[in-house]
Design a protein around this motif. Structure first.
Motif, PDB file in Angstrom:
ATOM      1  N   SER A  68       0.793  -1.321   0.025  1.00  0.00           N
ATOM      2  CA  SER A  68      -0.048  -0.190  -0.132  1.00  0.00           C
ATOM      3  C   SER A  68       1.002   1.340  -0.030  1.00  0.00           C
ATOM      4  O   SER A  68       0.570   2.101  -0.691  1.00  0.00           O
ATOM      5  N   ASN A  73      -1.124  -1.512  -4.915  1.00  0.00           N
ATOM      6  CA  ASN A  73      -2.185  -1.869  -4.009  1.00  0.00           C
ATOM      7  C   ASN A  73      -2.903  -3.003  -4.375  1.00  0.00           C
ATOM      8  O   ASN A  73      -3.611  -3.743  -3.869  1.00  0.00           O
ATOM      9  N   GLY A 126     -15.939  -2.721  -0.926  1.00  0.00           N
ATOM     10  CA  GLY A 126     -15.271  -2.618  -2.276  1.00  0.00           C
ATOM     11  C   GLY A 126     -15.962  -2.513  -3.592  1.00  0.00           C
ATOM     12  O   GLY A 126     -15.521  -1.861  -4.341  1.00  0.00           O
ATOM     13  N   MET A 130     -15.955   0.416  -6.405  1.00  0.00           N
ATOM     14  CA  MET A 130     -15.144  -0.098  -6.988  1.00  0.00           C
ATOM     15  C   MET A 130     -13.709   0.179  -6.147  1.00  0.00           C
ATOM     16  O   MET A 130     -12.721   0.314  -7.111  1.00  0.00           O
ATOM     17  N   GLN A 131     -13.733   0.484  -5.139  1.00  0.00           N
ATOM     18  CA  GLN A 131     -12.475   0.795  -4.546  1.00  0.00           C
ATOM     19  C   GLN A 131     -12.588   0.604  -2.838  1.00  0.00           C
ATOM     20  O   GLN A 131     -13.740   0.681  -2.369  1.00  0.00           O
ATOM     21  N   GLY A 133     -11.775   2.634  -0.118  1.00  0.00           N
ATOM     22  CA  GLY A 133     -11.070   4.254   0.252  1.00  0.00           C
ATOM     23  C   GLY A 133     -10.858   4.260   1.950  1.00  0.00           C
ATOM     24  O   GLY A 133     -10.923   3.209   2.517  1.00  0.00           O
ATOM     25  N   ALA A 260      -5.787   0.284   3.419  1.00  0.00           N
ATOM     26  CA  ALA A 260      -6.808   1.305   2.743  1.00  0.00           C
ATOM     27  C   ALA A 260      -6.874   2.818   3.521  1.00  0.00           C
ATOM     28  O   ALA A 260      -7.092   3.672   2.893  1.00  0.00           O
ATOM     29  N   PRO A 264      -6.070   4.491  -0.611  1.00  0.00           N
ATOM     30  CA  PRO A 264      -7.104   3.797  -1.050  1.00  0.00           C
ATOM     31  C   PRO A 264      -6.863   3.049  -2.296  1.00  0.00           C
ATOM     32  O   PRO A 264      -5.882   2.920  -3.057  1.00  0.00           O
ATOM     33  N   ILE A 265      -7.358   1.568  -1.989  1.00  0.00           N
ATOM     34  CA  ILE A 265      -6.931   0.499  -2.937  1.00  0.00           C
ATOM     35  C   ILE A 265      -8.147   0.426  -3.829  1.00  0.00           C
ATOM     36  O   ILE A 265      -9.401   0.102  -3.588  1.00  0.00           O
ATOM     37  N   ALA A 266      -7.932   0.371  -5.274  1.00  0.00           N
ATOM     38  CA  ALA A 266      -8.776   0.316  -6.265  1.00  0.00           C
ATOM     39  C   ALA A 266      -9.002  -0.896  -6.566  1.00  0.00           C
ATOM     40  O   ALA A 266      -8.152  -1.924  -6.264  1.00  0.00           O
ATOM     41  N   PHE A 267     -10.287  -1.150  -6.734  1.00  0.00           N
ATOM     42  CA  PHE A 267     -10.845  -2.891  -6.806  1.00  0.00           C
ATOM     43  C   PHE A 267     -11.097  -2.953  -8.531  1.00  0.00           C
ATOM     44  O   PHE A 267     -11.389  -2.040  -9.151  1.00  0.00           O
ATOM     45  N   ASN A 271     -11.356  -8.941  -8.282  1.00  0.00           N
ATOM     46  CA  ASN A 271     -11.019  -9.048  -6.603  1.00  0.00           C
ATOM     47  C   ASN A 271     -12.487  -9.184  -6.231  1.00  0.00           C
ATOM     48  O   ASN A 271     -12.474 -10.001  -5.281  1.00  0.00           O
TER      49      ASN A 271
END
Length: 317
Positions: A68, A73, A126, A130-131, A133, A260, A264-267, A271
C-alpha cells in the motif's frame, strides 16, 4: 536475455529470503509477546485468541501495508484475499487429514459466522465505488476494535476454565530481543517479498493480482499452516481452527483496514469475484462443520480439491 535472467534470479532469491524472514520473524514475535503477556498475568486464553492469531498474520500485514505504501495496491488486496482462501481451504483441509477438527458450538455460532460477515462487509465496501477508500478502511478498523473488545470479554468469562501453563516464560532480555528482532525481520521480509513478487510479475508478464493470490498468499500463510498443523497433530484442535478463523478476521479488518487508510485500494472485477468465492467457501466450510460439529478427513480432501480447482481458475482467467 542474460540481464533479464539475472534480475529474475535475484527476484526469486528476494522472495525466498523474504518468506524466511516473515515466518521466523512472526515466530519470534509470538514467542516473545506470549512470554511478556504471561509475566503480566494476562490469561493464556486471551494470548491464544489475540497474539497467536495476529502473530501468524503479521506476514500478510507486512506485505499488504508495504504494498500500500509503495502503491502496489493490487498486491495488497489480492494477498489478503488469497491468504484467507488458502487458510480456509488448505490449512483447515490439511489439518483435517491428520485429525478430525471438532468445532465448539460457540465457535459455530459466533466467530465462524463473524468471519463470513467480515468477508461480506469487504465485498460491499469494495464493490461500492470499486475501491476500498480511507473511509472504508476506518470502518474496518472500528469493527476490528469492537471485535477485539468482544473477544477479550468472552475470554475473561472463560478464564476460570483456561490453563495457566500454556506458554513457557522467557527471560526479559530474551523477550525484548525476540519482539524487536521479530518486528525487524517482518518489516524487511515484507519489503523483500513485495519487491521480489513485483519483479517476477513484471518479467513474466503476470498481473500483481495473480502473483498476490498465488505465490505471495501461499508464502505469507505458511505461519498459519505450520501453527495449525502442529496444533492438529498435538490434538489441540480448537487452536488449529481458531487460529485460521482469527487470522482471516484479522486479515480483512486490520490488514486491509490499515492498508486502505494509508492509501485507497482500487478494486477490479477479479477482486470482487475472488471475495465472492471467499464468501461461498466460508459458508461451505461452516456448513461442513455445522452438520457433524467437526471437519473430517473426507471433507478435508474436498476442501483441498476445491482449492486446486480455484488455483486452475485464477491461472487461466
Amino acid at each position: 536475455m542474460e540481464i533479464i535472467m539475472t534480475e529474475m534470479l535475484w527476484a526469486v532469491v528476494l522472495l525466498v529470503v523474504g518468506f524466511v524472514l516473515l515466518i521466523k520473524g512472526a515466530d519470534f514475535f509470538v514467542e516473545g509477546s506470549s512470554s511478556v503477556a504471561k509475566m503480566l498475568k494476562v490469561p493464556s486464553i486471551i494470548i491464544g485468541l489475540t497474539i497467536v492469531a495476529m502473530g501468524t498474520s503479521l506476514p500478510e500485514c507486512a506485505v499488504s501495508i508495504t504494498a500500500s505504501v509503495t502503491n502496489n495496491n493490487a498486491l495488497a488486496v489480492s494477498n489478503a484475499i488469497g491468504s484467507n482462501i488458502f487458510n480456509l481451504m488448505v490449512v483447515c483441509g490439511f489439518c483435517a487429514l491428520f485429525n478430525p477438527l471438532y468445532v465448539e458450538k460457540s465457535t459455530l455460532k459466533k466467530e465462524f459466522p463473524f468471519s463470513v460477515v467480515c468477508a461480506v462487509l469487504l465485498l460491499v465496501c469494495g464493490y461500492l465505488g470499486m475501491q476500498l477508500g480511507r473511509a472504508d478502511g476506518i470502518i474496518l478498523l472500528i469493527v476490528f476494535v469492537a471485535f477485539l473488545v468482544w473477544m477479550v470479554r468472552s475470554a475473561l468469562k472463560a478464564r476460570a476454565a483456561a490453563g495457566d501453563d500454556e506458554y513457557e516464560v522467557l527471560p526479559v532480555w530474551k523477550c525484548i530481543v525476540f519482539i524487536v528482532g521479530g518486528i525487524v525481520a517482518i518489516k524487511f521480509g515484507g519489503d523483500f517479498v513485495v519487491n521480489g513478487a513485483s519483479t517476477v510479475a513484471a518479467k513474466l508478464g503476470l498481473s500483481q493480482n495473480l502473483i498476490g493470490l498465488t505465490i505471495v498468499a501461499c508464502g505469507t500463510s505458511l505461519p498459519e499452516l505450520v501453527t495449525s498443523v502442529v496444533a492438529a497433530r498435538k490434538n489441540e484442535l480448537d487452536m488449529a481452527l481458531g487460529n485460521v478463523i482469527g487470522s482471516n478476521i484479522f486479515n480483512i479488518l486490520f490488514v486491509l483496514g490499515i492498508a486502505a487508510t494509508i492509501s485507497p485500494i482500487a478494486f477490479i472485477m477479479e477482486n470482487v469475484i475472488d471475495i465472492v468465492i471467499l464468501v461461498v467457501m466460508s459458508v461451505l466450510v461452516w456448513a461442513f462443520a455445522w452438520t457433524k460439529k467437526k471437519l473430517d478427513r473426507f471433507e478435508g480432501i474436498v476442501m483441498l480439491a476445491l482449492y486446486a480447482v480455484y488455483l486452475v481458475y485464477i491461472c487461466m482467467r
